[in-house]
Enzyme design. Structure first.
Site, PDB file in Angstrom:
ATOM      1  N   CYS A 116       0.836  -1.196   0.000  1.00 47.24           N
ATOM      2  CA  CYS A 116       0.000   0.000   0.000  1.00 47.24           C
ATOM      3  C   CYS A 116       0.876   1.253   0.000  1.00 47.24           C
ATOM      4  O   CYS A 116       1.620   1.492  -0.936  1.00 47.24           O
ATOM      5  CB  CYS A 116      -0.952  -0.067   1.202  1.00 47.24           C
ATOM      6  SG  CYS A 116      -2.388   1.003   1.063  1.00 47.24           S
ATOM      7  N   HIS A 117       0.839   2.073   1.070  1.00 46.91           N
ATOM      8  CA  HIS A 117       1.704   3.250   1.185  1.00 46.91           C
ATOM      9  C   HIS A 117       3.069   2.902   1.784  1.00 46.91           C
ATOM     10  O   HIS A 117       3.935   3.763   1.887  1.00 46.91           O
ATOM     11  CB  HIS A 117       1.050   4.326   2.055  1.00 46.91           C
ATOM     12  CG  HIS A 117      -0.076   5.061   1.391  1.00 46.91           C
ATOM     13  ND1 HIS A 117      -1.346   4.551   1.322  1.00 46.91           N
ATOM     14  CD2 HIS A 117      -0.109   6.259   0.763  1.00 46.91           C
ATOM     15  CE1 HIS A 117      -2.131   5.419   0.686  1.00 46.91           C
ATOM     16  NE2 HIS A 117      -1.406   6.456   0.321  1.00 46.91           N
TER      17      HIS A 117
END
Length: 192
Positions: free
Chosen positions: A123-124
């Protein structure tokens, strides 16, 4: 429990005796912390939460809804890559944004690359990799919002469930967690 869920819960991979760090702080995306922890335990490994926080941190569901608190096993700066067999970098916008500018976090993550130990970012989570020069020339994925950052830092960004480039595993979202966890465990088992 359906048959599909039971098979997903089992793992053929054993990482007995291996310890895996999860670097997180407030704002970590809940399933991106809890599901890798569960997968590591099922495979016989020991997950350890490493954080700039002293005692506990606040996980989130998305960016706005508070979820559970988690105890910190090791405060950042008291351990190094030498203490672990692999590293997981969960996402969550607030978590990833805080960690990528934290010098102790950058130093901690860099150590895993120096020691050629597996790193898995979802994800991030890959955001910090742009800050420590570990993106250029790599094929990787992430949450779609990071595509430009990673591309500008020299990555070949692809929209795939899980991407392995050397010892780096990347995935896009919590929907990819099953493949992400399996791939991480396989890499750790190979290094054993």
């Amino acid at each position: 429990m359906t048959h599909h869920t039971e098979s997903a819960a089992r793992t053929d991979v054993s990482i007995d005796g291996r310890t895996i760090a999860l670097l997180v702080t407030d704002g970590v995306e809940l399933p991106e912390l809890t599901e890798p922890i569960a997968a590591i335990r099922r495979a016989g490994g020991t997950p350890k939460i490493v954080s700039p926080k002293e005692s506990s941190l606040q996980a989130m569901k998305g960016d706005w809804e508070h979820a559970d608190h988690f105890d910190v096993d090791h405060q950042l700066g008291t351990v190094s890559a030498a203490d672990f067999d692999a590293l997981v970098l969960p996402g969550g916008t607030l978590n990833a944004d805080a960690l990528r500018i934290d010098e102790k976090a950058q130093e901690f993550v860099s150590g895993f690359f120096s020691e050629s130990k597996p790193v898995a970012a979802i994800c991030h989570g890959p955001w910090i990799l742009t800050e420590i020069g570990q993106v250029s020339g790599r094929r990787m994925t992430s949450y779609a919002a990071l595509r430009t950052d990673l591309t500008n830092a020299g990555a070949e960004w692809v929209d795939e469930e899980v991407v392995v480039d050397g010892g780096l595993v990347t995935s896009r979202t919590p929907n990819d967690l099953e493949a992400f966890n399996r791939t991480l465990l396989e890499l750790v088992a190979e290094k054993a």
